[in-house]
Design an enzyme around this catalytic site. Structure first.
Site, PDB file in Angstrom:
ATOM      1  N   THR A   4       0.872  -1.186   0.000  1.00  0.00           N
ATOM      2  CA  THR A   4       0.000   0.000   0.000  1.00  0.00           C
ATOM      3  C   THR A   4       0.904   1.229   0.000  1.00  0.00           C
ATOM      4  O   THR A   4       1.659   1.437   0.959  1.00  0.00           O
ATOM      5  CB  THR A   4      -0.896   0.010   1.259  1.00  0.00           C
ATOM      6  OG1 THR A   4      -1.651  -1.196   1.289  1.00  0.00           O
ATOM      7  CG2 THR A   4      -1.853   1.196   1.235  1.00  0.00           C
ATOM      8  N   LYS A  11      -7.974   1.789  -3.211  1.00  0.00           N
ATOM      9  CA  LYS A  11      -7.689   1.367  -1.830  1.00  0.00           C
ATOM     10  C   LYS A  11      -7.773   2.557  -0.866  1.00  0.00           C
ATOM     11  O   LYS A  11      -8.405   2.474   0.184  1.00  0.00           O
ATOM     12  CB  LYS A  11      -6.291   0.731  -1.796  1.00  0.00           C
ATOM     13  CG  LYS A  11      -5.651   0.635  -0.435  1.00  0.00           C
ATOM     14  CD  LYS A  11      -5.672  -0.733   0.155  1.00  0.00           C
ATOM     15  CE  LYS A  11      -5.157  -0.700   1.578  1.00  0.00           C
ATOM     16  NZ  LYS A  11      -5.394  -1.873   2.329  1.00  0.00           N
ATOM     17  N   LYS A  16      -1.635   5.111   8.600  1.00  0.00           N
ATOM     18  CA  LYS A  16      -0.823   5.115   7.373  1.00  0.00           C
ATOM     19  C   LYS A  16      -1.700   5.356   6.140  1.00  0.00           C
ATOM     20  O   LYS A  16      -1.398   6.205   5.294  1.00  0.00           O
ATOM     21  CB  LYS A  16      -0.092   3.766   7.224  1.00  0.00           C
ATOM     22  CG  LYS A  16       0.600   3.623   5.880  1.00  0.00           C
ATOM     23  CD  LYS A  16       1.142   2.242   5.583  1.00  0.00           C
ATOM     24  CE  LYS A  16       1.578   2.187   4.114  1.00  0.00           C
ATOM     25  NZ  LYS A  16       2.204   0.928   3.721  1.00  0.00           N
TER      26      LYS A  16
END
Ligand code: NAD
Length: 319
Positions: free
Chosen positions: A117, A192, A267
């Site tokens: 990611t 995402k 994050k």
């Protein structure tokens, strides 16, 4: 270097070329195991020796260097902590002998599949570098956590040219149960972080509503019974409910053991914040959610499930 196993005919991986798997951590380790079980020829590499030992104990062949893993690979799959780790690995360390990057080391036409990611801009940059070096690039971040990685039930959000998507789809279907082609390079990362921005904001909203309900004398069950069947319905409420009781499987019932850790939510919201800033979107809740989860992670929530944010809200409401 330990030798990769020979694929058995008839298993999904038997038709595919060798895979170099870089980053054998919490997610990458079990993902690599699932590929090996499906008959893929996998050579793993990680910068941490303990990760290599664990991989070998689970039957994954390992290399002593990234270059060794990548030599002869048809696919280079990365599962790394951040975009900087990825770009450094792709480019290599200039001026250091023997430290040429993966893009220079790999055979022309290698398919670079990144499942980490990272920032959308970094994903696009990584793909541009790969294509400029004569390779193919796919970004395919995941959701589903370590449990999904172990069970092979991850969701993959994929940014790729159509032909590259079709090339990686069988492999992703071994490691996941849902594979969505979201668009071209960077689109997987975009999907995402947009999804996780909704999740972060909605968990805060659900948690604030429960604490307000407590102050107003509502039971958790009463609010749940109404909101879960009304317009407040969302995953943060009906699956990951931040109070114990209404959803017995939610992390709130096990003292907020993750689940999805606060550090990972912080994050992902930072990545969303970066994208909001670079695109100039006039968002208010996304940046606020990022700030709220930064504090949560810094003040003891990093290793707790992100639904533990409700305890912070409750503590700050006690007067
Ligand atoms: P992790 O820290 O457990 O694993 C990352 C691994 O990469 C480590 O073992 C590290 O040593 C290794 N590494 C770093 N630089 C390397 C290099 N140059 N070459 C080879 N190996 C290198 O992290 P994780 O939890 O497995 O997460 C990996 C990625 O997946 C992250 O981007 C994370 O945001 C994402 N993700 C994690 C989860 C989760 O629940 N853990 C869920 C969804 C997505």
């Amino acid at each position: 270097m330990s030798e990769p196993s020979t694929p058995e005919p008839g298993r999904p991986g038997a038709q595919a070329g060798p895979v170099a798997f870089l980053g054998l951590g919490h997610m990458g380790g079990p993902m690599a195991i699932n590929l090996v079980k499906a008959g893929y020829t996998v050579t793993g590499f990680d910068v941490v020796p303990a990760a290599l030992e664990t991989a070998r104990a689970h039957g994954i062949a390992t290399a002593d260097t990234a270059a060794e893993a990548v030599a002869g690979a048809a696919v280079v799959l990365t599962m790394l902590p951040s975009g900087k780790h990825l770009l450094d690995a792709y480019r290599g360390t200039p001026g250091q002998p023997g430290q040429s990057g993966l893009l220079a080391t790999a055979a022309p036409g290698t398919l670079f599949l990144d499942c980490s990611t990272i920032n959308v801009d970094e994903a696009r940059e990584a793909a541009e570098l790969a294509v400029a070096a004569g390779h193919r690039a796919v970004d395919a971040p995941v959701s589903g956590g370590v449990v999904g990685a172990e069970a092979g039930t991850l969701t993959f959000m994929v940014g790729a040219l159509p032909e590259d998507f079709e090339a990686v789809r069988p492999m992703l279907e071994v490691m996941g149960k849902r594979v969505v082609h979201c668009g071209e390079h960077g689109a997987g990362q975009a999907a995402k972080i947009c999804n996780n921005m909704i999740l972060g904001v909605s968990m805060i909203a659900v948690s604030e509503a429960f604490v307000l309900g407590e102050k107003l004398g509502l039971t958790h069950q009463a609010l749940f019974d109404v909101a879960s069947a009304a317009s407040g319905q969302c995953w943060a409420l009906t699956t990951n409910c931040p109070v114990p009781g209404p959803v017995p499987t939610s992390p709130a019932n096990r003292d907020y053991q993750p689940g999805f850790a606060g550090a990972l939510m912080a994050k992902d919201l930072k990545l969303a914040l970066n994208a909001l800033q670079s695109t100039g979107v006039a968002a208010r809740l996304g940046p606020l959610a990022s700030e709220i989860y930064d504090s949560f992670a810094a003040e003891g929530g990093a290793g707790r499930d992100f639904s533990g944010i409700i305890t912070d809200i409750r503590d700050r409401s006690a007067h």
